[in-house]
Design a protein around this motif. Sequence first.
Motif, mmCIF file in Angstrom:
data_model
loop_
_atom_site.group_PDB
_atom_site.id
_atom_site.type_symbol
_atom_site.label_atom_id
_atom_site.label_comp_id
_atom_site.label_asym_id
_atom_site.label_seq_id
_atom_site.Cartn_x
_atom_site.Cartn_y
_atom_site.Cartn_z
ATOM 1 N N ALA A 113 0.852 -1.393 0.172
ATOM 2 C CA ALA A 113 -0.214 -0.132 -0.025
ATOM 3 C C ALA A 113 0.989 1.357 -0.046
ATOM 4 C CB ALA A 113 -0.773 -0.073 1.206
ATOM 5 N N ALA A 114 1.941 1.374 0.833
ATOM 6 C CA ALA A 114 2.834 2.346 0.711
ATOM 7 C C ALA A 114 3.426 2.704 -0.564
ATOM 8 C CB ALA A 114 3.998 2.096 1.841
ATOM 9 N N ILE A 115 3.699 1.574 -1.217
ATOM 10 C CA ILE A 115 4.529 1.605 -2.590
ATOM 11 C C ILE A 115 3.461 2.230 -3.717
ATOM 12 C CG2 ILE A 115 5.340 0.179 -4.452
ATOM 13 C CD1 ILE A 115 6.773 -1.363 -2.420
ATOM 14 N N ALA A 116 2.370 1.639 -3.237
ATOM 15 C CA ALA A 116 1.263 1.973 -4.332
ATOM 16 C C ALA A 116 0.787 3.669 -4.179
ATOM 17 C CB ALA A 116 -0.072 1.435 -4.535
ATOM 18 N N THR A 117 0.936 3.966 -2.822
ATOM 19 C CA THR A 117 0.771 5.465 -2.531
ATOM 20 C C THR A 117 2.090 6.421 -3.069
ATOM 21 O OG1 THR A 117 -0.395 4.916 -0.648
ATOM 22 C CG2 THR A 117 0.576 7.040 -0.615
ATOM 23 N N ASP A 118 3.190 5.722 -2.809
ATOM 24 C CA ASP A 118 4.312 6.572 -3.276
ATOM 25 C C ASP A 118 4.053 6.502 -4.846
ATOM 26 O OD1 ASP A 118 6.218 8.098 -2.077
ATOM 27 O OD2 ASP A 118 7.748 6.861 -3.249
ATOM 28 N N LEU A 119 3.695 5.474 -5.482
ATOM 29 C CA LEU A 119 3.691 5.509 -7.120
ATOM 30 C C LEU A 119 2.716 6.854 -7.489
ATOM 31 C CD1 LEU A 119 4.049 4.126 -9.682
ATOM 32 C CD2 LEU A 119 1.956 2.915 -9.120
ATOM 33 N N ALA A 120 1.866 6.835 -6.967
ATOM 34 C CA ALA A 120 0.763 8.174 -7.063
ATOM 35 C C ALA A 120 1.361 9.337 -6.875
ATOM 36 C CB ALA A 120 -0.536 7.877 -6.424
ATOM 37 N N GLU A 121 2.004 9.545 -5.855
ATOM 38 C CA GLU A 121 2.509 10.908 -5.476
ATOM 39 C C GLU A 121 3.804 11.173 -6.059
ATOM 40 O OE1 GLU A 121 3.231 9.564 -1.460
ATOM 41 O OE2 GLU A 121 0.988 10.006 -0.854
ATOM 42 N N HIS A 220 -1.779 3.928 4.768
ATOM 43 C CA HIS A 220 -0.480 4.553 5.459
ATOM 44 C C HIS A 220 -0.794 5.491 6.410
ATOM 45 C CE1 HIS A 220 -0.993 7.413 2.290
ATOM 46 N NE2 HIS A 220 0.269 8.031 2.648
ATOM 47 N N ALA A 221 -1.769 6.537 5.961
ATOM 48 C CA ALA A 221 -1.946 7.716 7.027
ATOM 49 C C ALA A 221 -2.551 7.011 8.240
ATOM 50 C CB ALA A 221 -3.135 8.565 6.565
ATOM 51 N N ILE A 222 -3.173 6.070 8.466
ATOM 52 C CA ILE A 222 -3.474 5.455 9.711
ATOM 53 C C ILE A 222 -2.300 4.947 10.439
ATOM 54 C CG2 ILE A 222 -4.943 3.813 10.770
ATOM 55 C CD1 ILE A 222 -6.575 3.675 8.228
ATOM 56 N N PHE A 223 -1.662 4.239 9.985
ATOM 57 C CA PHE A 223 -0.325 3.874 10.659
ATOM 58 C C PHE A 223 0.428 5.161 11.095
ATOM 59 C CE2 PHE A 223 -1.239 0.184 8.248
ATOM 60 C CZ PHE A 223 -1.101 -0.871 9.246
ATOM 61 N N LEU A 224 0.750 6.166 10.033
ATOM 62 C CA LEU A 224 1.514 7.219 10.415
ATOM 63 C C LEU A 224 1.025 8.089 11.386
ATOM 64 C CD1 LEU A 224 4.009 9.070 9.771
ATOM 65 C CD2 LEU A 224 2.572 10.193 8.125
ATOM 66 N N HIS A 225 -0.283 8.213 11.498
ATOM 67 C CA HIS A 225 -0.815 9.195 12.392
ATOM 68 C C HIS A 225 -0.803 8.677 13.986
ATOM 69 C CE1 HIS A 225 -4.389 12.332 13.221
ATOM 70 N NE2 HIS A 225 -3.193 12.569 14.015
ATOM 71 N N SER A 226 -0.852 7.097 14.027
ATOM 72 C CA SER A 226 -0.657 6.578 15.321
ATOM 73 C C SER A 226 0.730 6.830 15.844
ATOM 74 C CB SER A 226 -1.221 5.079 15.383
ATOM 75 O OG SER A 226 -0.316 4.471 14.608
ATOM 76 N N ALA A 227 1.719 6.839 14.810
ATOM 77 C CA ALA A 227 2.967 6.948 15.284
ATOM 78 C C ALA A 227 3.517 8.393 15.528
ATOM 79 C CB ALA A 227 4.160 6.523 13.980
ATOM 80 N N LEU A 228 2.670 9.390 14.960
ATOM 81 C CA LEU A 228 3.063 10.763 15.025
ATOM 82 C C LEU A 228 2.528 11.068 16.619
ATOM 83 C CD1 LEU A 228 1.804 12.510 11.986
ATOM 84 C CD2 LEU A 228 4.182 11.897 12.654
ATOM 85 N N THR A 229 1.503 10.404 17.077
ATOM 86 C CA THR A 229 1.241 10.901 18.416
ATOM 87 C C THR A 229 1.287 10.234 19.694
ATOM 88 O OG1 THR A 229 -1.026 9.473 18.253
ATOM 89 C CG2 THR A 229 -0.964 11.796 17.276
ATOM 90 N N ALA A 311 1.428 19.157 -4.481
ATOM 91 C CA ALA A 311 0.835 17.917 -3.826
ATOM 92 C C ALA A 311 1.508 16.517 -3.881
ATOM 93 C CB ALA A 311 -0.781 17.657 -4.248
ATOM 94 N N GLY A 312 2.004 16.533 -5.164
ATOM 95 C CA GLY A 312 3.022 15.395 -5.185
ATOM 96 C C GLY A 312 4.243 15.401 -4.460
ATOM 97 N N ILE A 313 4.955 16.563 -4.192
ATOM 98 C CA ILE A 313 6.057 16.580 -3.387
ATOM 99 C C ILE A 313 5.815 16.338 -2.085
ATOM 100 C CG2 ILE A 313 7.803 18.095 -2.711
ATOM 101 C CD1 ILE A 313 7.932 19.505 -5.386
ATOM 102 N N SER A 314 4.753 17.047 -1.428
ATOM 103 C CA SER A 314 4.479 16.985 -0.117
ATOM 104 C C SER A 314 3.780 15.760 0.228
ATOM 105 C CB SER A 314 3.481 18.096 0.352
ATOM 106 O OG SER A 314 2.078 17.809 -0.327
ATOM 107 N N SER A 315 2.979 14.872 -0.440
ATOM 108 C CA SER A 315 2.647 13.726 -0.164
ATOM 109 C C SER A 315 3.723 12.443 -0.136
ATOM 110 C CB SER A 315 1.198 13.321 -1.066
ATOM 111 O OG SER A 315 1.670 13.417 -2.477
ATOM 112 N N SER A 316 4.593 12.779 -1.083
ATOM 113 C CA SER A 316 5.563 11.883 -1.418
ATOM 114 C C SER A 316 6.471 11.872 -0.047
ATOM 115 C CB SER A 316 6.406 12.110 -2.688
ATOM 116 O OG SER A 316 7.412 11.254 -2.705
ATOM 117 N N ALA A 317 6.709 13.055 0.410
ATOM 118 C CA ALA A 317 7.617 13.212 1.732
ATOM 119 C C ALA A 317 6.949 12.561 2.742
ATOM 120 C CB ALA A 317 7.983 14.742 1.970
ATOM 121 N N VAL A 318 5.406 12.771 2.956
ATOM 122 C CA VAL A 318 4.868 12.199 4.036
ATOM 123 C C VAL A 318 4.573 10.630 3.793
ATOM 124 C CG1 VAL A 318 2.376 11.857 5.137
ATOM 125 C CG2 VAL A 318 3.599 14.125 4.515
ATOM 126 N N GLY A 319 4.555 10.148 2.437
ATOM 127 C CA GLY A 319 4.461 8.688 2.324
ATOM 128 C C GLY A 319 5.688 8.052 2.601
#
Length: 420
Positions: A113-121, A220-229, A311-319
């Motif tokens: 899923a992370a790879i698919a996300t980064d592919l789009a971004e 991937h945003a679900i996993f990331l948000h739990s790590a951020l907090t 959008a592509g640059i910022s979301s790729s960094a977050v991904g």
Amino acid sequence: MESLTYASHSSDTLAVPQPRRWLLVRLLPFLGPAFVASIAYIDPGNIATAVQAGARFGTMLLWVVVASNLSAMLIQALAAKIGIATGHSLAELAREHFPMPVVWLMWGVSELAAIATDLAEFIGAAIGFQLLFGLPLLWGGLLTAVITWLIISLERRGFRHLEVVITALLAVVAGCYVAELVLGRPDWADVSFHAVVPQLAGSDSLLLAAGILGATVMPHAIFLHSALTQRRIIGRTDAERRTIYRYELIDIAIALSIAGLVNAAMLIMAATAFHRHGFHDVATIEGAYQSLTPLLGSAASLIFGIALLVAGISSSAVGTLAGQAIMQGFLQWEVPLWLRRVITMAPALLVIALGIDPTKALVLSQVALSFALPFALIPLVWFTGQRRLMGSLRNHWVTTTLAGVITAIIILLNVVLIVQ
């Protein structure tokens, strides 16, 4: 040690604010995690699906955007709650409580899923460079890699630096789509109707609805948000953790409301610019960019290109950060962020090198994300309903039921897509 979770920066660990301070002063330390996670909700995959959905069906699928965004608010609130209540990310809890074969399966699906996300971004940013500056896609991809690396490198200086940059980029994208709506002059009565009245028109609309869902509720945003907090602001008692969670809900409400409005604006822009003028077959980002000039003027194309690039640059960094959280949480493997950046960008560069239609790859990547969602949602709902883990922050039964219904709908939608 390079760590995705911000706990490694002891100087960034914030204290629970005193209740006597002004609300804005109390709120400021909490603003940030949801803004970082919300970038995942406005990536180029959203733009690709919105362009196709708006051009093909007008504003008919706007209700999917609204429903997906409301669902995302609940889901991200549960993800943030896990980190606050347990001090662990969702991936870490899965590693501790599930059998290892299940952990490996979840990690594999989440990585895909992370790879698919980064592919789009990644592809989206490369297309942005091509449209705005005439760069070949490959060069645009490499430039994207360099810029995203510089952004994620800010994490070493403290999470506040990264959050400020990401929030600024979110503001740029939001501003671009506000300008697009001003230029397009949509029919607000039509917009209001389709924002609340569910409608579908055959299997094509169902596929795009799944793509919108996959582009909005991101695993991937679900996993990331739990790590951020998880250790950002440490609550020593149940009362303090409840206070932290209340403020985090405000963070989520603000950030995801902005992201939701941007998502809606993407689809409304496509419906107004293309569907209303009979351009129902606009199915690529490049086609949308080229069609906007004769329809709405050169300013509209320029604004569209800027929004896509940012959008592509910022979301790729977050991904990239999300991928790091997934690997660390499930497997306790820590790799340098530069290596993580290389790993995640390789499939995108391969797609570019092989000459695969980038917009088609973008849309299919979003559908793939909707298939990965249950692997994040089911454990999320399960863990947040356990008192022994969550304490006083355990879900109310209504919350668990609602989250369970959302998860069931996503799974059912995926089954329908497989059958069709």
